[in-house]
Design a protein around this motif. Sequence first.
Motif, PDB file in Angstrom:
ATOM      1  N   UNK A  18       0.830  -1.210   0.000  1.00 50.20           N
ATOM      2  CA  UNK A  18       0.000   0.000   0.000  1.00 50.20           C
ATOM      3  C   UNK A  18       0.863   1.257   0.000  1.00 50.20           C
ATOM      4  N   UNK A  19       1.954   1.232   0.750  1.00 46.77           N
ATOM      5  CA  UNK A  19       2.857   2.385   0.817  1.00 46.77           C
ATOM      6  C   UNK A  19       3.510   2.640  -0.540  1.00 46.77           C
ATOM      7  N   UNK A  20       3.969   1.585  -1.193  1.00 51.30           N
ATOM      8  CA  UNK A  20       4.590   1.730  -2.508  1.00 51.30           C
ATOM      9  C   UNK A  20       3.570   2.255  -3.516  1.00 51.30           C
ATOM     10  N   UNK A  21       2.335   1.736  -3.467  1.00 57.27           N
ATOM     11  CA  UNK A  21       1.299   2.207  -4.390  1.00 57.27           C
ATOM     12  C   UNK A  21       0.986   3.681  -4.165  1.00 57.27           C
ATOM     13  N   UNK A  22       0.977   4.099  -2.895  1.00 59.40           N
ATOM     14  CA  UNK A  22       0.712   5.502  -2.567  1.00 59.40           C
ATOM     15  C   UNK A  22       1.819   6.408  -3.103  1.00 59.40           C
TER      16      UNK A  22
ATOM     17  N   UNK B 258       9.768   5.668 -10.723  1.00 60.26           N
ATOM     18  CA  UNK B 258       8.493   5.083 -11.132  1.00 60.26           C
ATOM     19  C   UNK B 258       8.719   3.681 -11.687  1.00 60.26           C
ATOM     20  N   UNK B 259       9.709   3.546 -12.534  1.00 58.59           N
ATOM     21  CA  UNK B 259      10.014   2.245 -13.119  1.00 58.59           C
ATOM     22  C   UNK B 259      10.414   1.231 -12.050  1.00 58.59           C
ATOM     23  N   UNK B 260      11.222   1.662 -11.100  1.00 56.43           N
ATOM     24  CA  UNK B 260      11.673   0.778 -10.017  1.00 56.43           C
ATOM     25  C   UNK B 260      10.497   0.307  -9.163  1.00 56.43           C
ATOM     26  N   UNK B 261       9.597   1.233  -8.835  1.00 55.12           N
ATOM     27  CA  UNK B 261       8.436   0.878  -8.011  1.00 55.12           C
ATOM     28  C   UNK B 261       7.478  -0.035  -8.768  1.00 55.12           C
TER      29      UNK B 261
ATOM     30  N   UNK C 237      14.257  12.571 -15.294  1.00 59.03           N
ATOM     31  CA  UNK C 237      14.890  11.260 -15.436  1.00 59.03           C
ATOM     32  C   UNK C 237      14.903  10.494 -14.123  1.00 59.03           C
ATOM     33  N   UNK C 238      15.185  11.198 -13.032  1.00 57.89           N
ATOM     34  CA  UNK C 238      15.199  10.548 -11.720  1.00 57.89           C
ATOM     35  C   UNK C 238      13.806  10.063 -11.323  1.00 57.89           C
ATOM     36  N   UNK C 239      12.800  10.886 -11.574  1.00 65.56           N
ATOM     37  CA  UNK C 239      11.423  10.496 -11.235  1.00 65.56           C
ATOM     38  C   UNK C 239      10.989   9.309 -12.081  1.00 65.56           C
ATOM     39  N   UNK C 240      11.313   9.327 -13.362  1.00 64.98           N
ATOM     40  CA  UNK C 240      10.937   8.206 -14.230  1.00 64.98           C
ATOM     41  C   UNK C 240      11.639   6.920 -13.784  1.00 64.98           C
ATOM     42  N   UNK C 241      12.884   7.028 -13.321  1.00 67.76           N
ATOM     43  CA  UNK C 241      13.599   5.857 -12.826  1.00 67.76           C
ATOM     44  C   UNK C 241      12.939   5.310 -11.563  1.00 67.76           C
TER      45      UNK C 241
ATOM     46  N   UNK D  11       8.983  -3.424  -8.729  1.00 71.27           N
ATOM     47  CA  UNK D  11       8.862  -4.044  -7.409  1.00 71.27           C
ATOM     48  C   UNK D  11       7.449  -4.585  -7.196  1.00 71.27           C
ATOM     49  N   UNK D  12       6.449  -3.821  -7.613  1.00 72.09           N
ATOM     50  CA  UNK D  12       5.070  -4.283  -7.458  1.00 72.09           C
ATOM     51  C   UNK D  12       4.774  -5.471  -8.373  1.00 72.09           C
ATOM     52  N   UNK D  13       5.340  -5.457  -9.563  1.00 73.77           N
ATOM     53  CA  UNK D  13       5.108  -6.554 -10.510  1.00 73.77           C
ATOM     54  C   UNK D  13       5.722  -7.860 -10.005  1.00 73.77           C
ATOM     55  N   UNK D  14       6.817  -7.754  -9.266  1.00 73.53           N
ATOM     56  CA  UNK D  14       7.524  -8.944  -8.778  1.00 73.53           C
ATOM     57  C   UNK D  14       7.261  -9.207  -7.293  1.00 73.53           C
TER      58      UNK D  14
END
Length: 77
Positions: free
Chosen positions: A12-16, A62-65, A56-60, A68-71
């Motif tokens: 839930x925290x990661x999704x938020x 977002x991609x990382x989160x 670029x940092x924000x997009x990175x 993480x949620x996908x896995x």
Amino acid sequence: MSRIPLTKEGEALIKEKLAKLKFIERPQISTAIAEARAHGDLKENAEYHAAKELQGLIEAKISEMENALANAQVIDV
């Protein structure tokens, strides 16, 4: 790729945080880039380069989160 154990609260925290990045910070950066671009010459425009770097940092993040949620393997403790 292996599954990442994650509690329900952690998920839930990661999704938020992900929602905040996608729907609040990403549009703000787009606006900042547009404003900096309107100032003229992009070669010597520090505001533009700083905004693009932040984008670029924000997009990175977002991609990382999203990764993480996908896995994630949500566990109940």
